[in-house]
Design a protein around this motif. Structure first.
Motif, PDB file in Angstrom:
ATOM      1  N   ALA A 176      -5.808 -47.372 -29.804  1.00 30.55           N
ATOM      2  CA  ALA A 176      -6.709 -46.710 -28.861  1.00 30.55           C
ATOM      3  C   ALA A 176      -8.108 -46.552 -29.455  1.00 30.55           C
ATOM      4  O   ALA A 176      -9.122 -46.758 -28.774  1.00 30.55           O
ATOM      5  N   GLU A 177      -8.175 -46.171 -30.743  1.00 33.54           N
ATOM      6  CA  GLU A 177      -9.475 -46.021 -31.398  1.00 33.54           C
ATOM      7  C   GLU A 177     -10.208 -47.354 -31.479  1.00 33.54           C
ATOM      8  O   GLU A 177     -11.430 -47.420 -31.257  1.00 33.54           O
ATOM      9  N   ALA A 178      -9.488 -48.414 -31.773  1.00 35.90           N
ATOM     10  CA  ALA A 178     -10.112 -49.742 -31.860  1.00 35.90           C
ATOM     11  C   ALA A 178     -10.624 -50.182 -30.495  1.00 35.90           C
ATOM     12  O   ALA A 178     -11.713 -50.785 -30.387  1.00 35.90           O
TER      13      ALA A 178
ATOM     14  N   GLY B 160     -15.772 -50.607 -26.828  1.00 35.80           N
ATOM     15  CA  GLY B 160     -16.355 -50.257 -25.554  1.00 35.80           C
ATOM     16  C   GLY B 160     -15.365 -50.148 -24.412  1.00 35.80           C
ATOM     17  O   GLY B 160     -15.770 -50.115 -23.245  1.00 35.80           O
ATOM     18  N   ILE B 161     -14.094 -50.113 -24.720  1.00 32.13           N
ATOM     19  CA  ILE B 161     -13.060 -50.052 -23.677  1.00 32.13           C
ATOM     20  C   ILE B 161     -12.514 -48.632 -23.632  1.00 32.13           C
ATOM     21  O   ILE B 161     -12.116 -48.078 -24.654  1.00 32.13           O
TER      22      ILE B 161
ATOM     23  N   LEU C 136      -0.750 -55.985 -31.865  1.00 32.82           N
ATOM     24  CA  LEU C 136      -1.656 -56.204 -30.743  1.00 32.82           C
ATOM     25  C   LEU C 136      -3.110 -56.159 -31.197  1.00 32.82           C
ATOM     26  O   LEU C 136      -3.483 -55.350 -32.049  1.00 32.82           O
ATOM     27  N   GLN C 137      -3.921 -57.005 -30.606  1.00 31.33           N
ATOM     28  CA  GLN C 137      -5.345 -56.991 -30.872  1.00 31.33           C
ATOM     29  C   GLN C 137      -6.023 -56.032 -29.906  1.00 31.33           C
ATOM     30  O   GLN C 137      -5.608 -55.901 -28.752  1.00 31.33           O
ATOM     31  N   PRO C 138      -7.063 -55.327 -30.366  1.00 30.47           N
ATOM     32  CA  PRO C 138      -7.748 -54.345 -29.491  1.00 30.47           C
ATOM     33  C   PRO C 138      -8.619 -55.028 -28.438  1.00 30.47           C
ATOM     34  O   PRO C 138      -9.853 -54.988 -28.510  1.00 30.47           O
ATOM     35  N   GLU C 139      -7.998 -55.676 -27.503  1.00 31.43           N
ATOM     36  CA  GLU C 139      -8.694 -56.389 -26.436  1.00 31.43           C
ATOM     37  C   GLU C 139      -8.122 -55.952 -25.093  1.00 31.43           C
ATOM     38  O   GLU C 139      -6.991 -55.465 -25.020  1.00 31.43           O
ATOM     39  N   PRO C 140      -8.917 -56.128 -24.005  1.00 29.36           N
ATOM     40  CA  PRO C 140      -8.413 -55.753 -22.677  1.00 29.36           C
ATOM     41  C   PRO C 140      -7.132 -56.521 -22.344  1.00 29.36           C
ATOM     42  O   PRO C 140      -6.813 -57.537 -22.950  1.00 29.36           O
ATOM     43  N   GLY C 141      -6.399 -56.005 -21.385  1.00 29.23           N
ATOM     44  CA  GLY C 141      -5.200 -56.711 -20.956  1.00 29.23           C
ATOM     45  C   GLY C 141      -3.951 -56.134 -21.583  1.00 29.23           C
ATOM     46  O   GLY C 141      -3.510 -55.034 -21.245  1.00 29.23           O
TER      47      GLY C 141
END
Length: 286
Positions: free
Chosen positions: A72-74, A79-80, A259-264
């Motif tokens: 969540a922090e990442a 910016g998400i 998991l990578q800190p990316e949308p989706g």
């Protein structure tokens, strides 16, 4: 005429009633301790069978919470907008309440028929002062308590309220024989105090019995006992469910740590985690 002689039959009857009340209390306590022992054995069995699995599950939940916090922090750094899931609550292993120790009964007045005249009001006042005077206090709290008590003593003495003065002395621990005089009155007072003590203890035992029977572990014990009499194995079912949850949390932790800190996928993973933690606590996750 001597009041002690007139009351001898009544005293004997009251003594017999007190003994009967004590026997009833003893039976009630025995029933409580037997039920408590059975339930204690069931709780020990419950903890021995499931305790390690609950501890393992709690450890996985804690690791998973740490992983989702990092995720969540990442996401927020990228910016998400991302919420952090609720922290998990450790599983509380069951405990059952114990019955407090019974206070001793008041000491019985001197044996035999003793013909003592009631002390004068002034004598009662002096005895009250000896027991309750603030100058005899060991600390400030005790001094304040004694000051309040002496105010009541002074009021009772000033109004010549012998009944009130006697009650204050008895409450302070004075020997009833020295308060009311003749032995019969003292024995009546002692019997009344014993009866009140036993009845109070009986209410405590019965209240603890009700609480014990309403305890969730008592309900579970009854349910499992009924199932086992039918040849079922509820504990094994509970173990399997816990092992299944442990496997699910391990898989979830494996995914969350990679998991990578990316949308989706990351956002969907956090959303499901937030929903599950909200459901586990019985609250709205929104």
């Amino acid at each position: 005429m001597n009041n002690s002689a007139l009351s001898r039959h009544g005293l004997d009857r009251r003594r017999a009633q007190l003994r009967e009340l004590q026997r009833y209390l003893q039976a009630q306590e025995q029933e409580f301790f037997e039920l408590h022992g059975h339930l204690r054995a069931f709780v020990d069995r419950y903890v021995a069978t499931l305790g390690s699995s609950y501890l393992e599950l709690d450890a996985l939940e804690s690791q998973l919470h740490t992983a989702t916090q990092y995720l969540a922090e990442a996401l927020r750094r990228n910016g998400i907008s991302a919420r952090t899931p609720r922290a998990p609550q450790a599983t509380a292993l069951p405990t059952i309440p114990f019955l407090p120790t019974a206070p001793p009964l008041p000491a019985e007045p001197a044996a035999g028929v003793i013909d003592l005249p009631p002390p004068s009001l002034k004598t009662l006042y002096r005895r009250a002062a000896m027991r309750l005077h603030p100058d005899f206090a060991d600390n400030e709290n005790e001094r304040q308590r004694r000051e309040q008590a002496m105010m009541l003593v002074n009021e009772a003495y000033a109004s010549e309220n012998r009944t009130r003065l006697e009650a204050l002395l008895l409450a302070a621990g004075e020997d009833p024989l020295k308060v009311t005089g003749g032995n019969a009155d003292a024995l009546h007072e002692w019997l009344s105090r014993c009866e009140n003590s036993v009845q109070g203890r009986l209410r405590v035992v019965q209240a603890h019995r009700v609480a014990l029977e309403a305890h969730p572990m008592h309900q579970l014990w009854l349910a499992i006992s009924r199932a086992e009499k039918l040849g079922l194995d509820p504990f094994q079912v509970m173990v399997q469910r816990l092992r299944s949850q442990i496997a699910e949390r391990r898989q979830e932790l494996y995914i969350g740590q990679r998991l990578q800190p990316e949308p989706g996928l990351a956002e969907d993973f956090l959303r499901r985690r937030i929903e599950r933690m909200g459901a586990s606590l019985g609250v709205d996750s929104a």
